[in-house]
Design an enzyme around this catalytic site. Structure first.
Site, PDB file in Angstrom:
ATOM      1  N   THR A 472      65.306   5.318  18.840  1.00 20.47           N
ATOM      2  CA  THR A 472      64.577   6.549  18.941  1.00 20.47           C
ATOM      3  C   THR A 472      63.937   7.549  18.148  1.00 20.47           C
ATOM      4  O   THR A 472      63.902   8.993  16.783  1.00 20.47           O
ATOM      5  CB  THR A 472      65.417   7.620  20.178  1.00 20.47           C
ATOM      6  N   ARG A 636      60.712  22.350  19.209  1.00 18.31           N
ATOM      7  CA  ARG A 636      61.408  22.566  17.282  1.00 18.31           C
ATOM      8  C   ARG A 636      61.497  20.846  17.220  1.00 18.31           C
ATOM      9  O   ARG A 636      62.367  20.029  18.416  1.00 18.31           O
ATOM     10  CB  ARG A 636      62.717  23.269  17.449  1.00 18.31           C
ATOM     11  N   ASN A 639      63.018  16.468  13.230  1.00 22.00           N
ATOM     12  CA  ASN A 639      62.113  15.019  12.058  1.00 22.00           C
ATOM     13  C   ASN A 639      61.026  14.804  12.811  1.00 22.00           C
ATOM     14  O   ASN A 639      60.938  14.187  13.255  1.00 22.00           O
ATOM     15  CB  ASN A 639      63.787  13.941  12.019  1.00 22.00           C
ATOM     16  N   LYS A 709      62.677  20.335  22.625  1.00 22.60           N
ATOM     17  CA  LYS A 709      61.990  19.745  23.958  1.00 22.60           C
ATOM     18  C   LYS A 709      61.901  18.118  23.216  1.00 22.60           C
ATOM     19  O   LYS A 709      61.178  17.548  21.921  1.00 22.60           O
ATOM     20  CB  LYS A 709      60.964  19.905  24.396  1.00 22.60           C
ATOM     21  N   GLY A 712      59.663  11.255  23.770  1.00 20.27           N
ATOM     22  CA  GLY A 712      59.912   9.981  23.647  1.00 20.27           C
ATOM     23  C   GLY A 712      59.007   9.829  24.909  1.00 20.27           C
ATOM     24  O   GLY A 712      58.212   8.388  24.904  1.00 20.27           O
ATOM     25  N   GLU A 713      58.715  10.748  26.363  1.00 15.51           N
ATOM     26  CA  GLU A 713      58.227  10.273  27.352  1.00 15.51           C
ATOM     27  C   GLU A 713      57.094  11.530  27.439  1.00 15.51           C
ATOM     28  O   GLU A 713      56.191  10.492  27.593  1.00 15.51           O
ATOM     29  CB  GLU A 713      58.930  10.416  28.656  1.00 15.51           C
TER      30      GLU A 713
END
Length: 746
Positions: A472, A636, A639, A709, A712-713
């Site tokens: 990730t 926010r 990257n 927050k 990935g999901e």
């Protein structure tokens, strides 16, 4: 020369990239330790019954075979007791490998052959003679709907869905209605790296355990509990994980078998699973769902009903939040939710990317499309009319919610205003063109995590935490946060993870790692800054004499006064003046743990809106997804480069869910038959066309100090439904059973 020290929000390349592309990054099965033996798992060919005979003598007679472990000779560890649990175990009794003669599911491990080489272990396993008494099994979920039950308790943190208002009343008040059944079949995680454990025997029951896992501490907890070892005796190391998607949240059985064999033989042992055996533990549960919606004349929802039945094993109650999202995503006073389980002769399902929400959002978002047509509204306009400014399920305000911006910015990028509503009305030559949309919501969680920060006399910062990296970008974003926190160039920062000798961290899952570990990195660096300030005050720097930590800032490798940045001291000089090789600091998790006990004041979630274009051959009914726009509001973005990759991966997975991913069970044998990457279909390069990721600006000073927050999901949600809705728009055929294969369209 001014050094760049502002890294948060910048598209930084992966700091672990060189190690991965040069092959120096080691995975669990790549640690070549001395005196290593190899274990090969023997799997059950039947789905239910018992072992009546094991003839190990011919196998043990083979030169180089060290042992054949089975229920007949496995020692009585706590592994044979019902008391042990891993961190996320659901209610019930966890599966205990090689415990007894009972067969609970197909491909269950029934023996472990250990030999001097992998090839010999594999051959020996193939000739091990085992006899079975087969019993009738049941693996078909649809045959057990009437036996479905409400789970008393599931996995940790599970809350039964809450209804509100009166759905019956809302249904009657509606002037337009829709009601339908939805389903998707089981899906398996299939990460590239298969599960493996290498146990290095150090003598006197001291072990280095190199495990494929999403939580080194979770594996250590299980091993110490089962085998009665101390934490010092069972060090777990997991520096790199070649994909997990949830499959590594629970320790898998190869870990227990490898440790057991090592302790018994007092040798180093490696146990690796085959691709077929990757289908022998955990999967996204097959789920059957019913959704009914009603709207008033103005298109506002008057009633929502969402009911789901999901499969679980005979020995555990695996639970997910499948229907709860329907009670919060759209504005409606009358919501009725239900969730039940049905037992089958299968292994316990397991969390899989966006667990629960991925299943529930398919049904809800297709139903919303159907309801929009029934109400005579554009699907986007219908969602905007039913936008909810508060979380009605918890009766809480959102810490932030930019879903409306997701709708607008995603639609603008996609060109949604050019859509004509009638199915089959858009074409590209002879191809039918369809545009569909969907969306979703996912928790913005934060867990307690401990981080240590250490600055050495050369000015190099090492930040460490026992968290995991599953692809990730954890190595990278934690390095960015630390570099910016201490005002150092990124080359002067190293982030260390994946080792139980490091500070405690939660499992990597739930999209909480960036927020949990990232904010802890800031806290640890703040503590380090305080220590450096104290040391600077002992030096000949009168400007710092009465300064507090808020009076200084860190930039360009220096500590400066905010009021006068000409008053500065070089950080490495501060460490050198201390006379110590380094200065350390560690954050405290006490406040974080106390905060978790307080009632929530806000609903904290990430949101997204997805727009999809498909082109369908009207004769062959082949479907190509030619464009996707995924607009995500996730606070926010640390990257944008790695974040975009996360969302791209989510979109690709969503396309797989919509069109091809399916674990095909032959119920005559109770076995998943397509247990290979040749037959378990996932999208490949030729399936993927244009994907645009839009990060919608969203500032949130309530969710956590960094305003992070997880994403990935959330990037997966709504994708499969948007594809289904686009296919309907193209063809006029509504398919409610995932995946949408050619036969269902012909």
């Amino acid at each position: 020369m001014t050094l760049q020290t502002d890294y948060i929000g910048k598209p930084t390349s992966r700091v672990d990239g060189p190690a991965k592309v040069t092959g120096t990054a080691k995975y669990a099965a790549e640690y070549n330790v001395p005196n290593l033996l190899y274990g090969y798992v023997v799997s059950s060919p039947i789905a239910k019954g018992k072992i009546t005979k094991i003839d190990a003598a011919p196998v043990l007679a083979l030169p180089g075979v060290q042992q054949v472990f089975s229920h007949e000779n496995v020692p009585h560890y706590a592994l044979l007791d019902r008391s042990y649990k891993d961190q996320i175990a659901p209610g019930g009794s966890p599966f205990r490998p090689l415990h007894d003669a009972e067969i609970k599911y197909s491909l269950q491990p029934v023996a472990l052959v250990v030999a001097d080489t992998f090839e010999l272990a594999r051959y020996a396993a193939s000739i091990l003679h085992i006899e079975y008494e087969e019993a009738a099994h049941e693996t078909e979920l649809s045959q057990h709907i009437d036996e479905a039950y409400e789970p008393g308790r599931g996995k940790a943190g599970y809350q039964p869905p809450k209804s509100r208002g009166n759905f019956g009343k809302g249904w009657k008040e509606g002037v337009a209605h829709m009601e339908a059944q939805y389903s998707h079949h089981a899906q398996h995680h299939n990460p590239m790296e298969m599960f493996a454990t290498t146990v290095e025997w150090l003598g006197d029951k001291n072990l280095n355990i190199y495990d494929k896992t999403q939580g080194a501490f979770n594996s250590q907890l299980l091993v110490t509990k089962v085998f009665g070892l101390s934490k010092d005796q069972a060090r777990v190391i997991s520096k790199y994980t070649g994909g997990g998607f949830g499959s590594g949240l629970r320790p898998q059985y190869q870990l227990l078998l490898a440790v057991m064999a090592s302790l018994q033989l007092e040798r180093s042992v490696r146990v690796s699973l085959t691709r077929e055996q990757m289908f022998s533990f955990g999967h996204r549960a097959e789920t059957l769902q019913h959704v009914a919606l009603a709207t008033a004349a103005d298109g506002s929802l008057t009633g929502i009903n969402h009911f789901a039945v999901a499969e679980t094993s005979q020995f555990e109650d695996f639970t997910e939040n499948v229907v709860g999202w329907s009670g919060m995503l759209y504005n409606c006073k009358n919501v009725e939710l239900g969730y039940r389980l049905a037992k089958g002769d299968i292994y316990t399902p397991l969390d899989m990317r966006a667990p629960g929400a991925a299943s529930g959002s398919i049904a809800l978002e297709i139903a919303m499309d159907e309801m929009a047509y029934a109400a005579g509204l554009d699907p986007l306009e219908f969602r905007l009319r039913n936008y909810s400014d508060i979380d009605q399920a918890q009766d809480l305000p959102y810490s932030s919610k930019a879903l409306r911006k997701c709708y607008h910015e995603g639609a603008a990028k996609f060109g949604w205003e050019q859509r004509t509503p009638e199915p089959g009305s858009m074409r590209d030559g002879n191809l039918l063109v369809g545009w569909g949309m969907g969306g979703g919501v996912w928790d913005a969680s934060k867990m307690p995590a401990t981080v240590k920060a250490s600055l050495d006399a050369d000015g190099h910062l090492t930040v460490s935490s026992g968290t995991n990296e599953i692809g990730t970008g954890t190595y990278t974003i934690m390095t960015q946060i630390a570099a910016e926190s201490m005002g150092l160039p990124i080359e002067a920062v190293t982030f260390v993870l994946g080792d139980t000798t490091l500070p405690q961290s939660p499992i990597q899952g739930g999209s909480w790692t960036a927020a949990s570990v990232g904010n802890s990195v800031v806290e640890a660096c703040t503590k380090l800054g305080e220590a450096l300030l104290k040391q600077a005050q002992k030096m000949d720097h009168p400007a710092f004499k009465d300064a507090k930590i808020d009076d200084v800032q860190f930039a360009n490798g220096q500590m400066r006064l905010r009021a006068d940045d000409t008053q500065a001291v070089v950080l490495r000089d501060v460490v050198q003046a201390s006379g110590e090789p380094k200065i350390d600091a560690e954050n405290s998790t006490v406040l974080a743990k106390l905060e978790m006990l307080k009632p929530p004041r806000y609903s904290m979630h990430a949101h997204n809106a997805v727009f999809v274009e498909v082109k369908v051959d009207p004769e062959l009914m082949t479907v190509h997804v030619t464009r996707v726009v995924n607009a995500v509001a996730a606070g926010r973005i640390i990257n944008p480069k790695t974040a975009r990759s996360q969302v791209l991966g989510s979109v690709v997975w969503g396309l797989g869910m919509a069109l091809m991913e399916e674990s095909v069970m032959d119920h005559r044998f109770g076995r998943y038959m397509n247990h290979s990457l040749a037959e378990y279909h996932v999208p490949v390069n030729a399936d993927i066309h244009d994907i645009d990721v839009v990060f919608v600006s969203e500032e949130d000073d309530k969710v956590n100090p960094l305003g992070i927050k997880g994403l990935g999901e959330v990037g997966l949600l709504g994708v499969a439904a948007a594809v289904a809705n686009a296919i309907y728009h193209a063809t006029g055929k509504r398919v409610r059973d995932m995946p949408i294969t050619i036969d269902k369209l012909l």
